[in-house]
Design an enzyme around this catalytic site. Structure first.
Site, PDB file in Angstrom:
ATOM      1  N   GLU A 316       0.859  -1.196   0.000  1.00 54.37           N
ATOM      2  CA  GLU A 316       0.000   0.000   0.000  1.00 54.37           C
ATOM      3  C   GLU A 316       0.889   1.237   0.000  1.00 54.37           C
ATOM      4  O   GLU A 316       0.744   2.152   0.810  1.00 54.37           O
ATOM      5  CB  GLU A 316      -0.907  -0.023   1.237  1.00 54.37           C
ATOM      6  CG  GLU A 316      -1.677  -1.338   1.358  1.00 54.37           C
ATOM      7  CD  GLU A 316      -2.486  -1.507   2.636  1.00 54.37           C
ATOM      8  OE1 GLU A 316      -2.160  -0.821   3.623  1.00 54.37           O
ATOM      9  OE2 GLU A 316      -3.434  -2.298   2.639  1.00 54.37           O
ATOM     10  N   CYS A 412     -10.085   0.260   8.328  1.00 49.36           N
ATOM     11  CA  CYS A 412      -9.512   1.555   8.677  1.00 49.36           C
ATOM     12  C   CYS A 412     -10.223   2.684   7.952  1.00 49.36           C
ATOM     13  O   CYS A 412     -10.461   3.742   8.531  1.00 49.36           O
ATOM     14  CB  CYS A 412      -8.016   1.588   8.406  1.00 49.36           C
ATOM     15  SG  CYS A 412      -7.550   1.378   6.695  1.00 49.36           S
TER      16      CYS A 412
END
Lengths: 652, 652
Positions: A316, A412
Site C-alpha cells: 500500500e 480503517c
C-alpha cells in the site's frame, strides 16, 4: 520561527448549512456513525465481523473468549469515537454520547493497573507487550486512542477517556524513551507522534511533546531499533527482500535525511504530519525543512490528479517519482486523509494557500470517492481506471474493486472518512491573531473571537457547482478576512454591494482588511471554467491523455453513460464542454458533456494485429461525472485520464 | 479425416548453412549445450545451482544425500538430452554423445525395479508416488524423458534411454488409466500427452496412443480427479481462491468444452499440442475442432505481437481476451516454444500456412528474445515495455528483468530454447507424399525421398534481412515444392532464370509443380517492406500506438539508442523509415531509422499537472532494433508499441 500561529476555529462555533457538505455531514451523523456502531458490535448482516467491541468486553473480563481480528482492531473503535466526538461537538446527541460513554466505560474496565490498554496483547500475548513495535501496532492504537480522547474531551468536556489515554501513554513512556534501560523504539505504524502533540496542546504537559520529539528524532537512527528488535525478539520482517526494506516503515533513515516519500503511504503521511507538529511545537527548522522536502516530493512527483497517493498495492505504498499507474494503484482513502492532515499542518505553519489547494483536491476527489452516496459502502482503493473484467481475472488487479464494499475486516477507511467529514469545519476555517482564514467554501454560519474582534457571519454558496460565495456579516467587526483563491481559478471578483472592494494578495489568499458593517455582504465570484488538465510527460501512463476538471472536482467517464471500451474514446480539445446540473443524478451533480470521438471497433474483424492505417471514428456525446461519484450505479468501466488528440505541434 | 499427412524432414537430411540460424545453431552446439552441461553439473560460478545430475547420482545410490531443487528438476536434464540429440543428429560429436551416455547410464542406475524414475520421489517421498499428479510434475518429467529418449534414439540409434523411458511409462500405465483400481488422473503439467504420441510414432505400440488419448479425454471430467486427489491426499490447492481454479491446469472442464485458452500458458499449449497429436492419431474430429477453437482464441485474442503468450506473472498465465499489458506480462520463452509446437501440429493436420505464419512470428521474436546473443544468459519473461526503475521499485513489476539472467533455479527456458533451436530444420521443412513444404527460409542443403522423387537442393538467403531466397536443385526430380508466402508479404515474384514460373496458391503456399532440372535455380523474391502494425483497439494498452515490423521481425526502441523516457516519443506515420544493415551491431542487424517527435519535457517545470495545452516536440532520429536483440547492451528502457500521431480521421 517555526510555529503554528494559525489555529482551527472550534467546531462548536461553526454551523454548517451547505448543500454539498451538509448532506455528507448528515450522512455521517445519521447513517455512517450508527452503521459503524453496529459494525463494531458485529450486528451488520452480510458484512465481515469487526470483533472490535467484543475484544474490549473480553479484555475487560465481562465475557470469556479469545481476541479476534487484526492486531490493530482497537483503532477502529477509537476512530469511531473521534468521529462521534466531532459530530457531538457540532450537534449534541444524547444517544450517541451514551454509546460512546458505554464503550469508554468498557475501556476503563479493560485498562490494566499500570495503564496498559491494547486488547490484542491483553488477551493474546500478555507477556509480549512492546516486543514488536515494528509490526504490532500497539503504539498506533495508542495514538488513535489519544486523538479520540482529545476530541471527546473537546466535544463533551468529559475527562474519563482522556485519563485512560494519558495513563496508557504514560505506561508507554515508562517503557520507551531515551533514558537508560528503556526501549529505544518508535511506532511501526505512525500516528502517535501527531496524537501526542494534540495531547500536549490540550494539557500543556511538555512530557508528551518531548516524547513525540523523541519518537521522531530516534526514528531511523543507527543502530536501527527495528533491526535490533527483529534479532532480539525473533520477529518476522516481511519486507526483508523488498526494495523498501525499513523504508516501508519510513525507518531506514533518520527523518531529516528522507528526501522522498517512501513505503506505506498512510504511515508516511501520518509521520510527516507528526513531524510538522513537532517542528512547530519545538521551533525545529531542520525538521520543518524535511517536511517541506517530503511535501514537495509527494505533490510534485507522486500524487494522482485525484489527490490519491500510493502507486502500488504491494505494501500500500509509494513506488518512485512519476510512477503513477492508473489501473494498478492503491491510492487508499486513508492515505488521502493523511495527506489532508499533513496539508493542514503545513498551512498552519506557513499560512500558505498552496497546501490548502492540495487539501481541496484531495478532499473533493480522493477522499469522498471512498464512500458511496448512501454512506454504506466504502473503497479502500481508489483507482483512476477500472476494467471490471481485469478486477476479476487479472491477478495483478484483484485489489481494485469495481464497487464499494460493505465493511472490511480491516476497516480503517470507513471510520477514518467519518472522522474527517464530521470535522470538516476545522479544515474550512482557521484563525490567526486578528485574521480569519477561509480555506474551504462551505455554506453555514460561523462566530469566533479574534484578538480585537468578535466576528459572526453567514456563508451562502452552491460550491463546488459554481464559484459564487456570499459572506454576510452579522456583527460589525474590524478584522482581516483571508479568503483562499483556489489554484484552479484564473479570475475572480470581490465585491460588496456590487462594488469592488480592495484586498491584498498574500500567499494565495485575498486578504480584506476592513471594518465589516452589520449586514454587509461580501461576494466572492470565482470564475469556474471546465478545463482539461495535462500530466507531466514524465508520467508514462498519462501521456497523450487529459483529465477534466471543473472547480475542485476532477471528472471521470463511466461505462454506464458512455458504453464499454472507454479507452477507445478520444477527447478533442477543440470541442466545447457543456455543463448541465442534473439534480436527480447521483445526489445532484454537474454533468459535463462534449462531442468526443470513439474508434470504430467494428472497423476491425477478428484479427489482433494488422498493417497500420488511421482509425476511423464515430462521434460520441461523452458524459462525464465527478470522480467522487463513480461506481454508484452498478459495475462498469471507468477512467479519469481520457485519450486526447495530439497535433504534431510546433517542433522546437 | 483428421490425420497428419505431412511429416518433418529428418534433421540428418538437412545441413544448415545460414547466416542467421547457423550462428544460433553454432551457439547452441558450442556454447549453450556445453554451458548447460556445466550448469546441470553445478559447475557454473555465480549461477544458481541446478542439483539436477546430483539428484540422479543420489537416486542411483552413487552418492549420499538429499534431493535438491524443484520437484521437476529432472526435466532440465531431459530437455538438455533432447537438445543434445538434435545437435548430434545434425552433426556427430563424440564428446557430447559421451556426456549424454554417461548420464543415461546414471538414469538406468537410478531407475527402480518397477521402472519408476523420478529422483524427487525416489529420494524424498518414496511412499508418495502418484499421490499428487496435480502439483508434483512426475508425469511432466516422464513426458520430457520420453521426448528426449525418442530424439536420442533418432539421433544415435541407441535404445538405452528409450528402454528406460518405456519402462517408466509402463510403470505409469500400471497405476493410471481407465481400468478398475487405477488412478483416474492426468498430469498437472501437461507434456506427457504429446510425448506419448512421439513414442507411439516411433514404436507403433498402440498402448502409448491409447494412454495419451485417455489422459486427454479424462481431463476435466466430473467427478474431477484433482478434487478427489486433494481431498484424499490432503494436498495443497494454491489456486483455490483464484479466478482460474482448476483451469490453471486446464482441468476445470473436459477439453472439448474449453473455448478459451486459460491458466498456465506453457501447460496450456503443451496440452493443446498433445490434443492435436491425439486427434490426428485417432482421427478425432471433435478434438481437432477443440484445438482449432483454442488456437483461434490465442492468436486472435491473447497473443502479443511478438508471439508471446501469458498476460500475467501470477500463475504465468493467460488472463482474458484482449488483455495484453506490455509492462506486467509474462510471455514466457517456454510458452512461445509451446505455441510453436502447437502450430506445427496444426499445420501437419491442416497443411495451412496460417499456422506457420504464427510460428514464424513466435520464433523470430518471442523465442530468440529469450537468449542473449552470446548464448549465456536467458529471459523467462519477455516484456514489451521495460522501465528498469519499475523492475526494481514497483513490486508489481519485479518479475520483469531488465537483463537476461545466467541460469535460473527453475531452469526450464534455457534448455527449452536449446532444444528448439537445435531442431530448427524440423520446423523449416515438412514433406507430404510427393510434396516438400518449405515453411521457414533457412539457408543450407536438404535431401529427402518423396514418394516419386529423390530431391536435393540448396537454399541461399539472407533472410530475415531481405526477402530473396534462391533454391538450386542439385538433382533433377519431379515433385511439388510448396513455398510458404508469409502473411507479412504483400507482393513476391517466383522466377527461374529471370522468368516467372507458374505456381498455384494453396492455403498460403505457392505450389510449384514441375520437373526440376539439375542446377535449376528458383528465385523467390518476397518484397520486404517496413511496416507499422496497429493492434485491435480492444487491446487497451496499444491504442494510439504502432509496432514496427520488417519481414518477420518485430522491432523495438531502446534507451541505449534513443535516450530515456521512451514513452514520450511519437512515431509519425507520414515519415519514411530507413533500413541500414549494421554488420557490427548486435551480431549484424538491419537497423531502422525514422524522424520521430519527442515531447519536450523541458517545457515542463516541477509541476505534476497543469492546464492542458498542446505539447511541444523535438525532432528525434529514432533508431529501432529487432526485438529479439534487446537488452544486449546493458540495462535501459525498451518499448515495442510506440505512440503514434493520430489524426482526427474520417468520422463515420
Amino acid at each position: 520561527m517555526i510555529e503554528k500561529s494559525v489555529r482551527p476555529v472550534k467546531l462548536s462555533n461553526i454551523r454548517i448549512n451547505d448543500e454539498f457538505w451538509g448532506s455528507y455531514i448528515k450522512l455521517v451523523r445519521e447513517q455512517v456513525i450508527p452503521y459503524q456502531w453496529e459494525a463494531l458490535n458485529d450486528r451488520v448482516e452480510g458484512a465481515d465481523k469487526s470483533y472490535c467491541i467484543q475484544n474490549f468486553r473480553r479484555a475487560a473480563g465481562i465475557e470469556e473468549g479469545e481476541f479476534n481480528g487484526f492486531v490493530f482492531q482497537d483503532s477502529d473503535l477509537y476512530k469511531w469515537i473521534e468521529a462521534a466526538a466531532f459530530s457531538l461537538e457540532m450537534q449534541p446527541d444524547s444517544e450517541l454520547e451514551e454509546w460512546a460513554d458505554s464503550v469508554i466505560d468498557l475501556m476503563e474496565k479493560a485498562q490494566q493497573p499500570d495503564g496498559y490498554l491494547d486488547t490484542y496483547y491483553i488477551l493474546k500475548e500478555p507477556d509480549k507487550r512492546f516486543t514488536n513495535l515494528m509490526n504490532n501496532h500497539e503504539l498506533y492504537c495508542m495514538g488513535h486512542m489519544v486523538e479520540a480522547a482529545v476530541a471527546y474531551h473537546n466535544a463533551t468536556g468529559k475527562d474519563q477517556m482522556l485519563n485512560i489515554a494519558r495513563r496508557f501513554v504514560e505506561c508507554g513512556m515508562t517503557h520507551i524513551g531515551p533514558e537508560r534501560g528503556k526501549i529505544k523504539g518508535y511506532p511501526g505504524h505512525e500516528v502517535l507522534e501527531l496524537a501526542l502533540i494534540k495531547l500536549y496542546d490540550l494539557t500543556r504537559d511538555t512530557r508528551y511533546k518531548d516524547f513525540a520529539k523523541y519518537l521522531i528524532d530516534q526514528r531511523g537512527q543507527k543502530p536501527l531499533y527495528f533491526e535490533e528488535e527483529i534479532q532480539k525478539n525473533k520477529n518476522d520482517f516481511g519486507w526483508q527482500n523488498s526494495y523498501n526494506k525499513f523504508q516501508y516503515y519510513q525507518a531506514g533513515l533518520p527523518v531529516r535525511e528522507q528526501k522522498v516519500a517512501q513505503g506505506h503511504a498512510v504511515r508516511a503521511v501520518y509521520l510527516y504530519s507528526g513531524m510538522a507538529d513537532v517542528a512547530a511545537a519545538s521551533d525545529d527548522e531542520t525538521l520543518f525543512e524535511a517536511c517541506r522536502t517530503l511535501w514537495d516530493n509527494i505533490v510534485n512527483k507522486q500524487m494522482y490528479v485525484t489527490g490519491g497517493i500510493g502507486a502500488t498495492s504491494n505494501g500500500e505504498a509509494f513506488t518512485f517519482d512519476y510512477d503513477l499507474p492508473n489501473d494498478t494503484n492503491y491510492a487508499e482513502s486513508c492515505a488521502s486523509i493523511g495527506l489532508i492532515f499533513f496539508a493542514r499542518r503545513m498551512f498552519e505553519i506557513s499560512k500558505d494557500a498552496r497546501y490548502i489547494n492540495v487539501m481541496e483536491r484531495v478532499l473533493y476527489n480522493g477522499v469522498i470517492s471512498g464512500m458511496s452516496l448512501d454512506g454504506k459502502k466504502f473503497f479502500y482503493v481508489n483507482p483512476l481506471e477500472v476494467d471490471p473484467k481485469a478486477c476479476e481475472q487479472d491477478p495483478g488487479k484483484t485489489h481494485i474493486k469495481p464497487e464499494r464494499q460493505k465493511w472490511f475486516g480491516c476497516a480503517c477507511c470507513p471510520p477514518n472518512i467519518a472522522r474527517l467529514l464530521s470535522s470538516i469545519g476545522n479544515y474550512a476555517y482557521e484563525q490567526d491573531r486578528n485574521r480569519l482564514y477561509m480555506n474551504l467554501f462551505v455554506g453555514g454560519e460561523i462566530h469566533t473571537k479574534l484578538k480585537n474582534a468578535d466576528l459572526e457571519f453567514k456563508v451562502e454558496t452552491n460550491y463546488p457547482w459554481d464559484g459564487k460565495i456570499s459572506i454576510t456579516n452579522n456583527k460589525p467587526a474590524d478584522y482581516e478576512l483571508a479568503i483562499r483563491i483556489p489554484d484552479w481559478c484564473e479570475a475572480f471578483t470581490l465585491t460588496s454591494s456590487g462594488k469592488s472592494i480592495p484586498y491584498e494578495t498574500e500567499r494565495g489568499f485575498a486578504v480584506i482588511k476592513k471594518e465589516f458593517d452589520f449586514g454587509e455582504t461580501i461576494v466572492l465570484d470565482l470564475v469556474m471554467e471546465t478545463k482539461l488538465i495535462a500530466a507531466n510527460p514524465r508520467i508514462r501512463e498519462d501521456i497523450g491523455k487529459a483529465a477534466v476538471q471543473r472547480g475542485p472536482l476532477v471528472y471521470c467517464i463511466e461505462e454506464n453513460d458512455n458504453g464499454p471500451l472507454l479507452q477507445d474514446i478520444y477527447l478533442d480539445p477543440k470541442e466545447k464542454i457543456h455543463v448541465v446540473y442534473e439534480p436527480k443524478l447521483l445526489g445532484g451533480v454537474n454533468v459535463l458533456t462534449t462531442i468526443a470521438k470513439r474508434i470504430s471497433v467494428e472497423d476491425w474483424g477478428d484479427e489482433l494485429y494488422r498493417t497500420y492505417k488511421e482509425y476511423t471514428y464515430k462521434d460520441q456525446e461523452l458524459r462525464m461525472i465527478p470522480y467522487y461519484a463513480w461506481a454508484n450505479r452498478g459495475i462498469g468501466e471507468m477512467i479519469v485520464w481520457v485519450k486526447t488528440f495530439m497535433s504534431r505541434g510546433d517542433v522546437i
